[in-house]
Design a protein around this motif. Sequence first.
Motif, mmCIF file in Angstrom:
data_model
loop_
_atom_site.group_PDB
_atom_site.id
_atom_site.type_symbol
_atom_site.label_atom_id
_atom_site.label_comp_id
_atom_site.label_asym_id
_atom_site.label_seq_id
_atom_site.Cartn_x
_atom_site.Cartn_y
_atom_site.Cartn_z
ATOM 1 N N ASP A 24 -29.506 -39.639 -24.813
ATOM 2 C CA ASP A 24 -28.742 -40.506 -23.968
ATOM 3 C C ASP A 24 -29.666 -40.387 -22.425
ATOM 4 N N GLU A 25 -29.240 -41.121 -21.606
ATOM 5 C CA GLU A 25 -30.062 -40.896 -20.158
ATOM 6 C C GLU A 25 -30.307 -39.428 -19.809
ATOM 7 N N LYS A 26 -29.144 -38.790 -19.656
ATOM 8 C CA LYS A 26 -29.197 -37.270 -19.170
ATOM 9 C C LYS A 26 -30.237 -36.494 -20.160
ATOM 10 N N GLU A 27 -29.999 -36.689 -21.360
ATOM 11 C CA GLU A 27 -30.989 -35.875 -22.206
ATOM 12 C C GLU A 27 -32.398 -36.360 -21.942
ATOM 13 N N ASN A 28 -32.578 -37.640 -21.941
ATOM 14 C CA ASN A 28 -33.956 -38.059 -21.580
ATOM 15 C C ASN A 28 -34.403 -37.723 -20.462
ATOM 16 N N ALA A 29 -33.769 -37.643 -19.207
ATOM 17 C CA ALA A 29 -34.163 -36.867 -18.201
ATOM 18 C C ALA A 29 -34.446 -35.438 -18.219
ATOM 19 N N LEU A 30 -33.765 -34.689 -18.969
ATOM 20 C CA LEU A 30 -33.982 -33.279 -19.149
ATOM 21 C C LEU A 30 -35.092 -33.171 -19.795
ATOM 22 N N ALA A 31 -35.346 -33.837 -21.021
ATOM 23 C CA ALA A 31 -36.496 -34.076 -21.698
ATOM 24 C C ALA A 31 -37.731 -34.258 -20.958
ATOM 25 N N SER A 32 -37.814 -35.174 -20.319
ATOM 26 C CA SER A 32 -39.017 -35.465 -19.400
ATOM 27 C C SER A 32 -39.389 -34.459 -18.318
ATOM 28 N N ALA A 33 -38.316 -33.877 -17.757
ATOM 29 C CA ALA A 33 -38.283 -32.749 -16.675
ATOM 30 C C ALA A 33 -39.093 -31.512 -17.517
ATOM 31 N N LEU A 34 -38.599 -31.204 -18.632
ATOM 32 C CA LEU A 34 -39.128 -30.110 -19.160
ATOM 33 C C LEU A 34 -40.630 -30.275 -19.654
ATOM 34 N N MET A 35 -40.745 -31.344 -20.107
ATOM 35 C CA MET A 35 -42.355 -32.008 -20.617
ATOM 36 C C MET A 35 -43.132 -31.884 -19.240
ATOM 37 N N ALA A 36 -42.652 -32.156 -18.184
ATOM 38 C CA ALA A 36 -43.600 -32.209 -16.900
ATOM 39 C C ALA A 36 -43.732 -30.548 -16.345
ATOM 40 N N ILE A 37 -42.669 -29.908 -16.466
ATOM 41 C CA ILE A 37 -42.663 -28.320 -16.136
ATOM 42 C C ILE A 37 -43.662 -27.758 -17.142
ATOM 43 N N TYR A 38 -43.306 -27.822 -18.459
ATOM 44 C CA TYR A 38 -44.239 -27.115 -19.491
ATOM 45 C C TYR A 38 -45.522 -27.732 -19.337
ATOM 46 N N ALA A 39 -46.014 -28.959 -18.926
ATOM 47 C CA ALA A 39 -47.201 -29.149 -18.691
ATOM 48 C C ALA A 39 -48.069 -28.523 -17.579
ATOM 49 N N THR A 40 -47.479 -27.764 -16.756
ATOM 50 C CA THR A 40 -47.863 -27.207 -15.690
ATOM 51 C C THR A 40 -48.547 -25.718 -16.310
ATOM 52 N N GLY A 41 -47.919 -25.477 -17.441
ATOM 53 C CA GLY A 41 -48.268 -24.055 -17.938
ATOM 54 C C GLY A 41 -47.174 -22.894 -17.929
ATOM 55 N N GLU A 42 -46.023 -23.765 -17.223
ATOM 56 C CA GLU A 42 -44.952 -22.759 -17.170
ATOM 57 C C GLU A 42 -44.297 -22.524 -18.243
ATOM 58 N N GLN A 43 -43.733 -21.291 -18.625
ATOM 59 C CA GLN A 43 -43.001 -20.954 -20.008
ATOM 60 C C GLN A 43 -41.828 -20.189 -19.711
ATOM 61 N N ASP A 44 -41.914 -19.440 -18.740
ATOM 62 C CA ASP A 44 -40.619 -18.552 -18.507
ATOM 63 C C ASP A 44 -39.455 -19.250 -18.026
ATOM 64 N N PHE A 45 -38.500 -19.029 -18.800
ATOM 65 C CA PHE A 45 -37.416 -20.008 -18.812
ATOM 66 C C PHE A 45 -36.307 -19.789 -17.479
ATOM 67 N N ASP A 46 -36.630 -18.636 -16.944
ATOM 68 C CA ASP A 46 -35.998 -18.526 -15.582
ATOM 69 C C ASP A 46 -36.707 -19.426 -14.449
ATOM 70 N N ALA A 47 -37.849 -19.456 -14.632
ATOM 71 C CA ALA A 47 -38.847 -20.299 -13.759
ATOM 72 C C ALA A 47 -38.463 -21.767 -14.034
ATOM 73 N N VAL A 48 -38.494 -21.877 -15.468
ATOM 74 C CA VAL A 48 -38.118 -23.500 -15.795
ATOM 75 C C VAL A 48 -36.743 -23.665 -15.255
ATOM 76 N N ALA A 49 -35.784 -23.055 -15.253
ATOM 77 C CA ALA A 49 -34.474 -23.308 -14.879
ATOM 78 C C ALA A 49 -34.595 -23.614 -13.131
ATOM 79 N N GLN A 50 -35.178 -22.620 -12.778
ATOM 80 C CA GLN A 50 -35.546 -22.806 -11.206
ATOM 81 C C GLN A 50 -35.996 -24.145 -10.806
ATOM 82 N N GLN A 51 -36.685 -24.764 -11.441
ATOM 83 C CA GLN A 51 -37.538 -25.916 -11.133
ATOM 84 C C GLN A 51 -36.834 -27.175 -11.526
ATOM 85 N N LEU A 52 -35.596 -27.015 -12.743
ATOM 86 C CA LEU A 52 -34.848 -27.992 -13.002
ATOM 87 C C LEU A 52 -33.797 -28.067 -11.832
#
Length: 100
Positions: A30-58
């Motif tokens: 759904d729209e929210k799932e796609n938004a989260l997936a896109s955001a996660l892909m962008a964050i992980y593309a920076t090399g970030e892997q720490d879940f706490d740091a990922v959560a802070q970026q979200l």
Amino acid sequence: MDAFKDRLSQRAFATGRPGLAHQCRGRELDEKENALASALMAIYATGEQDFDAVAQQLKQKGIVAPRSGRTDWTEALLAEELEATNRELDAAYEAVGYGA
């Protein structure tokens, strides 16, 4: 491994059967799932892997959690949202088989 998956996805689209690219889903995201997936892909593309740091970026990006609707991301909320979404997708797959 990612390059292999990308090639398989491209091949599925090239054969006129784009559903094969996401054959493990029982439904479309759904729209929210796609938004989260896109955001996660962008964050992980920076090399970030720490879940706490990922959560802070979200949280900074104002991404709305698909299940709870929250935007106050924490490491725990990220894990809960991913697990809940995965359970829903698994249930959809079990109900209808290869879909999306």
